[in-house]
Design an enzyme around this catalytic site. Sequence first.
Site, PDB file in Angstrom:
ATOM      1  CG  PHE A   1       0.107   9.550  -7.371  1.00 34.90           C
ATOM      2  CD1 PHE A   1      -1.177   9.728  -6.885  1.00 34.90           C
ATOM      3  CD2 PHE A   1       0.260   9.251  -8.729  1.00 34.90           C
ATOM      4  CE1 PHE A   1      -2.286   9.617  -7.718  1.00 34.90           C
ATOM      5  CE2 PHE A   1      -0.834   9.133  -9.560  1.00 34.90           C
ATOM      6  CZ  PHE A   1      -2.117   9.307  -9.059  1.00 34.90           C
ATOM      7  CE  LYS A   2      -2.890   6.436  -9.635  1.00 37.85           C
ATOM      8  NZ  LYS A   2      -3.270   5.445 -10.628  1.00 37.85           N
ATOM      9  CG  ASP A   3       3.174   3.027  -3.397  1.00 36.47           C
ATOM     10  OD1 ASP A   3       2.553   1.974  -3.637  1.00 36.47           O
ATOM     11  OD2 ASP A   3       4.292   3.267  -3.868  1.00 36.47           O
TER      12      ASP A   3
ATOM     13  CG  MET B   1      -3.292   0.486  -3.009  1.00 37.76           C
ATOM     14  SD  MET B   1      -4.988   0.646  -3.624  1.00 37.76           S
ATOM     15  CE  MET B   1      -4.698   1.306  -5.245  1.00 37.76           C
TER      16      MET B   1
ATOM     17  CB  THR C   1      -4.143   1.832  -9.889  1.00 39.69           C
ATOM     18  OG1 THR C   1      -4.358   3.242  -9.889  1.00 39.69           O
ATOM     19  CG2 THR C   1      -5.158   1.182  -8.971  1.00 39.69           C
TER      20      THR C   1
END
Length: 474
Positions: free
Chosen positions: A112-114, A117, A145
């Site tokens: 989910f960090k994409d 980011m 992350t």
Amino acid sequence: MHYISTRGHPERKAFCEILLEGLAPDGGLYVPEAYPQVDGIMLSRWSGLSYPDLAFEILSLYVDDIPPVDLKTICEKTYTAQIFGSREIAPVRPLETGVYVLELSNGPTLAFKDMAMQLLGNLLEYELARRGEELNILGATSGDTGSAAAYAMRGKNGVRVFMMSPHGRMSAFQQAQMFSLQDDNIHNLAIEGVFDDCQDIVKAVSGDADFKRRHRIGAVNSINWARLMAQVVYYFHCYFQVARNGGTRVAFTVPSGNFGNVCAGHVARMMGLPISSLVVATNENDVLDEFFRTGVYRVRGRADTFETSSPSMDISKASNLERFVFDLIGRDARRTKSLFGDQLRQCGSFDLSGDPAFSQGADRFGFCSGRSIHADRLATIRDTWERSGTLIDPHTADGLKVAREHADSQTPMIVLETALPVKFAETIREALGREPNRPRRFNGLEDLPKRFKVLPVDAQAVKSYISETLQGAG
């Protein structure tokens, strides 16, 4: 729109200033002076928008120092089917009666960090080019992350990344994703400690104003408001998919360690999104569950931070909690500074159990919590696979286990997916006796050459490494 520090630093700053800065000069976290408000008319107008168009509308409420045409271009460049696998970007799928999963792991690193980011990388490249400057990003990761930052920043002009991770405490897939990158602007630092040690080093370096200024140090962790702001978008996006009649209230359950992802839900709720509850799901490292149950925030030391099968949540100092507590206690910056700057440092804890603000917090802000352990993860992965043929990763399993405890028949419950199961194959094998599906582009990932530097738990050692690397690059 101006931003202020949770600890009361007198400067009011514009978005692009805090984009490059990370922590405030007094060690606080930046928050908007006031949350922009949305009403039923705006929600109705936004309900049919594509993901990039929705992102533009929401980000425009927080960003007024980037020309709208440029901000729209950045959103369109970020949220594409090529990068995220479909035009929906973040599809919502029903899992069982009244329970849905928001798919957030279709980006380049399968986590989910994409979602935030990729946007942050494009914002940074844009702003640095506009200023003719460079930025050296120092970050900390418990697993996802780091790779999301590296994949978002690799090859970006004017950006170098120094990413710290706890040595030996990530899954083999997570480690390989980070350490196999050979790009000259990506530097991986394996710290001989736990994630909280890495996070403390980020704060220590950011607190050295002279070093930060001389070496142009910025942040990509969720202490950076731009990350959290980007995550707000998918709460609105998900609401529009589930509450199609426009009047339904929904609940979200969020696997959480550093409190960034669920803090974005808090912001969405403060803006006026009809969220009935925000359920915080932890693993054995249950500092957040303890806080929401008791009012006591008690950080753990290295020896008391457990290594678990949902390693991205092996965190015992939840940095973003400061943003919520700031709101909880009436945006009292002096008291926030006392709690997070003084009491935590001196005592390792603070207690809000006797504060009326805490006792009213569940009703005012919708928070509740729960805890999941290894046996729960295995059982939830197995049960979900047998009942629906859906394979979930261990962190999402933590979320689903807790979501089932808080779900009710009247309110749709959405669990935020954390990552794809392939990143945690060992646990999937233990639960199901089978390998998770692996996207073809990641075949042989763990066998690639790795590039990283092992360093002690020492902020000075990290600063020395950064200085020497930049001197060599110059």
